[in-house]
Design an enzyme around this catalytic site. Structure first.
Site, PDB file in Angstrom:
ATOM      1  N   TYR A  75       0.809  -1.235   0.000  1.00  0.00           N
ATOM      2  CA  TYR A  75       0.000   0.000   0.000  1.00  0.00           C
ATOM      3  C   TYR A  75       0.840   1.282   0.000  1.00  0.00           C
ATOM      4  O   TYR A  75       2.006   1.259   0.324  1.00  0.00           O
ATOM      5  CB  TYR A  75      -1.117  -0.031   1.038  1.00  0.00           C
ATOM      6  CG  TYR A  75      -0.886  -0.029   2.522  1.00  0.00           C
ATOM      7  CD1 TYR A  75       0.319   0.246   3.110  1.00  0.00           C
ATOM      8  CD2 TYR A  75      -1.981  -0.288   3.357  1.00  0.00           C
ATOM      9  CE1 TYR A  75       0.443   0.265   4.490  1.00  0.00           C
ATOM     10  CE2 TYR A  75      -1.863  -0.278   4.745  1.00  0.00           C
ATOM     11  CZ  TYR A  75      -0.651  -0.003   5.302  1.00  0.00           C
ATOM     12  OH  TYR A  75      -0.530   0.006   6.644  1.00  0.00           O
ATOM     13  N   GLU A  76       0.235   2.359  -0.414  1.00  0.00           N
ATOM     14  CA  GLU A  76       0.921   3.641  -0.678  1.00  0.00           C
ATOM     15  C   GLU A  76       2.018   3.469  -1.727  1.00  0.00           C
ATOM     16  O   GLU A  76       3.041   4.151  -1.689  1.00  0.00           O
ATOM     17  CB  GLU A  76       1.483   4.266   0.606  1.00  0.00           C
ATOM     18  CG  GLU A  76       0.521   4.411   1.771  1.00  0.00           C
ATOM     19  CD  GLU A  76      -0.737   5.242   1.462  1.00  0.00           C
ATOM     20  OE1 GLU A  76      -0.868   5.752   0.349  1.00  0.00           O
ATOM     21  OE2 GLU A  76      -1.594   5.352   2.366  1.00  0.00           O
TER      22      GLU A  76
END
Lengths: 322, 322
Positions: free
Chosen positions: B164-165
């Site tokens: 994620y990110e």
């Protein structure tokens, strides 16, 4: 009340027949789950559309299998899995020859080879299954972390494989003690000599693929011999130093044997491709062997340095400092 | 109905302020979960009694922390975690200087340094958290796979951090494109020049620890420069080849920067230990820095070969062959 199974006082011996077979079988579990993770990741990567190609060749988004880093991950998964499967098959063939070959000396050689392979099939194939199933999650991106996709389950299930039927460290103790130090490294060096013969065959080819594989296989094999000598010579005098590098030694030996088997498959595949047999399949075999050599087998020298030069720093920290 | 947050047409720019900060924060999550996994594993290893020492020094079973392979795993966890924390702290300090230093040129340099660090803090620290939490499970043996122990949860929770990110591949694209190729490798080479100054300080010490770290740091830095030149020169002409090695380049850069920070901590710790300040703590810092150099930083040359010599085999396999 209890029941006696088999003869009295042979329980431990019976247990070890079971245990050796179980260790081999757990290695196969690692290979099987890695294969399943690979197939699932390939299927997802061919389906999932995201981003334009980095070389700007097309102005629209493509299935992610076109992106170089997805290929890198899939090739890593594929090369580990195919290579460990080849190692396991060769170990199984040696087991058969050890039991059924007409010549007693050939039986003995095959038994020694098989026994050296068991901790590698168990230890190396299950360690690689952690990496392969993790890459399987990564190829899926955020979907990989979502339970219904299934990739995360392979990752979780694989995690027990380096633990049960003897952790990787227990496999490594077996490899260091019973399989290497006890015969002064003779079995290990015998395997290195077989690898040298494969190198000679590679050297007789004029293909760039064979040359690329030869370069890494030779270096890894030379590296392995240095480590075998370190293990064989130091295991009595400096057991803590040798056992500080026991798992790295197992990983180095597994890495080399897998690279060797893929090199052998390259030799066969080149011949068959030239003869026009299953050309696409054979070409893929060659590409996979070369990838393994250039991206995995080439880790060997770094591992050697850790084992031979780095033992002291493994045990340097005071117990209270942890 | 919608609400306008901030000014019109600056949404993407605002989003990236959030995103850069989020990436740094996810890196910190990796470091935090790795630290927790380490503490739990140490606590278990001091408590769990199993097997006699390999050197035969004691005839009874001991807590497993005495066994060399358990030490190897704990040292690996510790060195990664301490090193990534040092890297993140240095990146944060550069961010502060980039915003608050009185000199505009110093601000600019610190901003460039910080921007180079963000994909490393995010990408390298979260990748290492996979390995560290996995080792945490392994130290626990069978108990690690049992839910109530808690080690497996760290392992599972860490798995999202490389996704994620922005996945590790996205961090690597940022590092290759915006952070390396765009300025022709100048920021990267500037960091290498700073590392060379640390090497000079190490060379002025007469300790074996400083010498051992120097040897690996120098080799890793030289390796890094070769890769930076490859990335900077080839990214236009052969984008597929460069991006085939983008994640390995990120891992190499992260490995080097972490090894560098631990080398700097060694220099400080040696001085303070000599001055009698917190001797046990400082001695542990030195031991950890040396372990990192001998067992992790020494992977750098293998990674360079993969990137510079192995790009072709990443993309060689025909799409239909996967």
């Amino acid at each position: 009340m209890g029941y006696l199974v088999g003869e009295e006082n042979r329980g431990l011996e019976y247990m070890f027949i079971m245990m050796n077979s179980a260790r081999y079988a757990v290695g196969m579990q690692g290979i099987a789950i890695a294969e399943r993770a690979y197939q699932k990741a390939v299927s997802f990567a061919k389906d999932r559309v995201q981003s334009r190609p980095v070389d700007g060749s097309i102005k629209s988004s493509l299935p992610i299998i076109h992106h170089p880093d997805i290929k890198r991950m899939l090739m890593t998964m594929r090369a580990y899995t195919e290579g460990c499967r080849a190692m396991a098959a060769v170990a199984a063939a040696a087991y058969d020859a050890a039991h059924h070959h007409p010549d007693a000396e050939v039986q003995r050689q095959n038994q020694a080879f098989y026994e050296f392979m068991v901790p590698l099939v168990k230890g190396y194939s299950t360690e690689m299954s952690q990496e392969v199933t993790s890459l399987g999650v990564q190829v899926h991106g955020g979907m990989g972390f979502i339970e219904e996709t299934g990739a995360a389950q392979y990752y979780r299930d694989a995690r027990i494989l380096t633990i049960y039927e003897g952790t990787t460290a227990i496999q490594a103790n077996d490899l260091v003690g019973r399989k290497t130090a006890r015969d002064g490294g003779q079995t290990a060096k015998g395997i290195a000599a077989q690898i040298e013969r494969t190198e000679a065959e590679l050297a007789s080819r004029d293909s760039l693929d064979a040359r690329a594989v030869l370069k890494r296989l030779k270096l890894a094999r030379e590296t392995f011999i240095e480590v075998v000598e370190f293990v064989a010579c130091q295991s009595k005098a400096s057991p803590n130093a040798v056992f500080a590098g026991s798992v790295p030694y197992l990983m180095l030996a597994g890495n080399l044997v897998v690279g060797w088997q893929l090199a052998r498959s390259l030799l066969v595949a080149e011949d068959l491709a030239k003869a026009g047999t299953d050309v696409a399949f054979m070409t893929a075999k060659v590409a996979t062997a070369r990838f393994y050599a250039e991206h995995i087998l080439n880790k060997a020298p770094g591992i050697r340095d850790s084992i031979v030069e780095g033992a002291g720093s493994v045990t340097a920290l005071a117990l209270e400092a942890f």
